[in-house]
Design a protein around this motif. Structure first.
Motif, mmCIF file in Angstrom:
data_model
loop_
_atom_site.group_PDB
_atom_site.id
_atom_site.type_symbol
_atom_site.label_atom_id
_atom_site.label_comp_id
_atom_site.label_asym_id
_atom_site.label_seq_id
_atom_site.Cartn_x
_atom_site.Cartn_y
_atom_site.Cartn_z
ATOM 1 N N TYR A 18 0.863 -1.181 0.000
ATOM 2 C CA TYR A 18 0.000 0.000 0.000
ATOM 3 C C TYR A 18 0.898 1.229 0.000
ATOM 4 O O TYR A 18 1.730 1.403 0.888
ATOM 5 C CB TYR A 18 -0.924 0.028 1.224
ATOM 6 N N ARG A 19 0.723 2.075 -1.026
ATOM 7 C CA ARG A 19 1.583 3.260 -1.152
ATOM 8 C C ARG A 19 0.771 4.472 -1.560
ATOM 9 O O ARG A 19 -0.217 4.353 -2.272
ATOM 10 C CB ARG A 19 2.657 3.018 -2.212
ATOM 11 N N LEU A 20 1.219 5.611 -1.093
ATOM 12 C CA LEU A 20 0.653 6.874 -1.542
ATOM 13 C C LEU A 20 1.697 7.963 -1.404
ATOM 14 O O LEU A 20 2.698 7.809 -0.693
ATOM 15 C CB LEU A 20 -0.621 7.233 -0.779
ATOM 16 N N SER A 21 1.472 9.056 -2.107
ATOM 17 C CA SER A 21 2.393 10.197 -2.082
ATOM 18 C C SER A 21 1.813 11.301 -1.213
ATOM 19 O O SER A 21 0.601 11.426 -1.072
ATOM 20 C CB SER A 21 2.604 10.742 -3.496
ATOM 21 N N ASP A 22 2.703 12.106 -0.665
ATOM 22 C CA ASP A 22 2.297 13.258 0.140
ATOM 23 C C ASP A 22 3.344 14.339 -0.070
ATOM 24 O O ASP A 22 4.394 14.101 -0.668
ATOM 25 C CB ASP A 22 2.202 12.865 1.622
ATOM 26 N N ASN A 23 3.055 15.509 0.441
ATOM 27 C CA ASN A 23 3.994 16.627 0.342
ATOM 28 C C ASN A 23 4.607 16.930 1.699
ATOM 29 O O ASN A 23 3.937 16.836 2.718
ATOM 30 C CB ASN A 23 3.278 17.890 -0.151
ATOM 31 N N VAL A 24 5.864 17.317 1.670
ATOM 32 C CA VAL A 24 6.480 17.888 2.866
ATOM 33 C C VAL A 24 6.010 19.333 2.904
ATOM 34 O O VAL A 24 6.102 20.058 1.907
ATOM 35 C CB VAL A 24 8.016 17.833 2.784
ATOM 36 N N ARG A 25 5.458 19.744 4.034
ATOM 37 C CA ARG A 25 4.967 21.117 4.181
ATOM 38 C C ARG A 25 5.994 21.965 4.934
ATOM 39 O O ARG A 25 6.719 21.457 5.800
ATOM 40 C CB ARG A 25 3.624 21.101 4.931
ATOM 41 N N PHE A 26 6.027 23.239 4.628
ATOM 42 C CA PHE A 26 6.931 24.147 5.331
ATOM 43 C C PHE A 26 6.668 24.088 6.835
ATOM 44 O O PHE A 26 7.589 24.124 7.647
ATOM 45 C CB PHE A 26 6.764 25.582 4.807
ATOM 46 N N ALA A 27 5.396 23.940 7.213
ATOM 47 C CA ALA A 27 5.026 23.875 8.628
ATOM 48 C C ALA A 27 5.567 22.620 9.321
ATOM 49 O O ALA A 27 5.565 22.548 10.546
ATOM 50 C CB ALA A 27 3.504 23.920 8.771
ATOM 51 N N GLY A 33 15.628 23.272 10.533
ATOM 52 C CA GLY A 33 15.426 23.279 9.091
ATOM 53 C C GLY A 33 15.099 21.921 8.494
ATOM 54 O O GLY A 33 15.061 21.777 7.282
ATOM 55 N N HIS A 34 14.899 20.916 9.332
ATOM 56 C CA HIS A 34 14.457 19.614 8.806
ATOM 57 C C HIS A 34 13.104 19.255 9.422
ATOM 58 O O HIS A 34 12.652 19.905 10.356
ATOM 59 C CB HIS A 34 15.503 18.512 9.027
ATOM 60 N N VAL A 35 12.473 18.225 8.870
ATOM 61 C CA VAL A 35 11.158 17.820 9.360
ATOM 62 C C VAL A 35 11.279 17.398 10.823
ATOM 63 O O VAL A 35 12.143 16.596 11.177
ATOM 64 C CB VAL A 35 10.568 16.691 8.490
ATOM 65 N N HIS A 80 13.851 17.303 4.281
ATOM 66 C CA HIS A 80 13.783 18.756 4.141
ATOM 67 C C HIS A 80 12.622 19.165 3.249
ATOM 68 O O HIS A 80 12.070 18.376 2.496
ATOM 69 C CB HIS A 80 15.101 19.297 3.561
ATOM 70 N N TRP A 81 12.273 20.438 3.338
ATOM 71 C CA TRP A 81 11.261 21.055 2.494
ATOM 72 C C TRP A 81 11.997 21.867 1.449
ATOM 73 O O TRP A 81 13.060 22.419 1.753
ATOM 74 C CB TRP A 81 10.379 21.962 3.367
ATOM 75 N N PRO A 82 11.466 22.011 0.244
ATOM 76 C CA PRO A 82 10.253 21.410 -0.299
ATOM 77 C C PRO A 82 10.525 19.986 -0.770
ATOM 78 O O PRO A 82 11.679 19.591 -0.951
ATOM 79 C CB PRO A 82 9.908 22.317 -1.473
ATOM 80 N N GLY A 83 9.478 19.254 -0.984
ATOM 81 C CA GLY A 83 9.636 17.907 -1.515
ATOM 82 C C GLY A 83 8.373 17.094 -1.393
ATOM 83 O O GLY A 83 7.408 17.493 -0.745
ATOM 84 N N THR A 84 8.425 15.961 -2.032
ATOM 85 C CA THR A 84 7.340 14.994 -1.919
ATOM 86 C C THR A 84 7.894 13.757 -1.239
ATOM 87 O O THR A 84 9.106 13.507 -1.262
ATOM 88 C CB THR A 84 6.749 14.612 -3.293
ATOM 89 N N ILE A 85 6.998 13.000 -0.643
ATOM 90 C CA ILE A 85 7.392 11.760 0.017
ATOM 91 C C ILE A 85 6.498 10.634 -0.477
ATOM 92 O O ILE A 85 5.375 10.865 -0.928
ATOM 93 C CB ILE A 85 7.309 11.873 1.552
ATOM 94 N N GLU A 86 7.020 9.440 -0.398
ATOM 95 C CA GLU A 86 6.261 8.233 -0.702
ATOM 96 C C GLU A 86 6.078 7.490 0.611
ATOM 97 O O GLU A 86 7.044 7.234 1.330
ATOM 98 C CB GLU A 86 7.007 7.353 -1.705
ATOM 99 N N LEU A 87 4.826 7.176 0.918
ATOM 100 C CA LEU A 87 4.494 6.442 2.127
ATOM 101 C C LEU A 87 4.185 5.004 1.739
ATOM 102 O O LEU A 87 3.466 4.766 0.770
ATOM 103 C CB LEU A 87 3.278 7.062 2.817
ATOM 104 N N GLY A 88 4.731 4.072 2.498
ATOM 105 C CA GLY A 88 4.466 2.662 2.242
ATOM 106 C C GLY A 88 3.978 1.977 3.504
ATOM 107 O O GLY A 88 4.378 2.347 4.612
#
Length: 154
Positions: A18-27, A33-35, A80-88
């Protein structure tokens, strides 16, 4: 049914059905400076809840609900931001009333965090654990982590 898990092994995204994509948010960032480490719990929650609450998957029988009872997280690299992530996500164990998931967060092909989450099926009225139904187990079968055969173990 237990599956051997090596927490030191480097996860491979393709092992998580099971996978989906998400965004790293500035918040999501902390003063370094990292998540922030607390944000990963939200990423893992997004993966679990998106699967479990999808009515087409048949994972929440009428009158029942899932609660999380444990989340063990392994932070593997900075994100880090900006970027996208893959969740598994992949099922790794069935208990009498619980399901254990292995979960991962990948960024640019690299695993930045992994976790093992334990969820318990409860009666919505009594708030007490109830045994997993055969239907729930069958509906979770497509989401068993690759390389495991939970139905061959006792």
């Amino acid at each position: 049914m237990n599956a051997p898990i090596r927490s030191d092994a480097t996860p491979r995204l393709e092992d998580y059905p099971y996978r989906l994509s998400d965004n790293v948010r500035f918040a999501d960032l902390d003063p370094n400076g990292h998540v922030n480490n607390a944000v990963y719990a939200s990423y893992f929650e997004t993966g679990r809840v998106t699967l479990m609450k999808d009515p087409s998957k048949g994972l929440v029988p009428d009158g029942l609900a899932w609660i999380m009872v444990r989340l063990d997280t392994h932070f593997r690299a900075e994100l880090h931001w900006p970027g996208t992530i893959e969740l598994g996500l992949g099922v790794v164990k069935f208990g009498r009333t619980s399901v254990t998931f292995d979960q991962v967060v990948f960024s640019q092909g690299r695993c930045v965090a992994s976790a093992q989450a334990v969820t318990v099926l409860i009666d919505e009225t009594t708030r007490k654990p109830v045994p997993l139904t055969d239907e729930v187990k069958a509906n979770l079968k497509p989401w068993i982590r690759r390389g495991l055969d939970l139905y061959q173990r006792d």
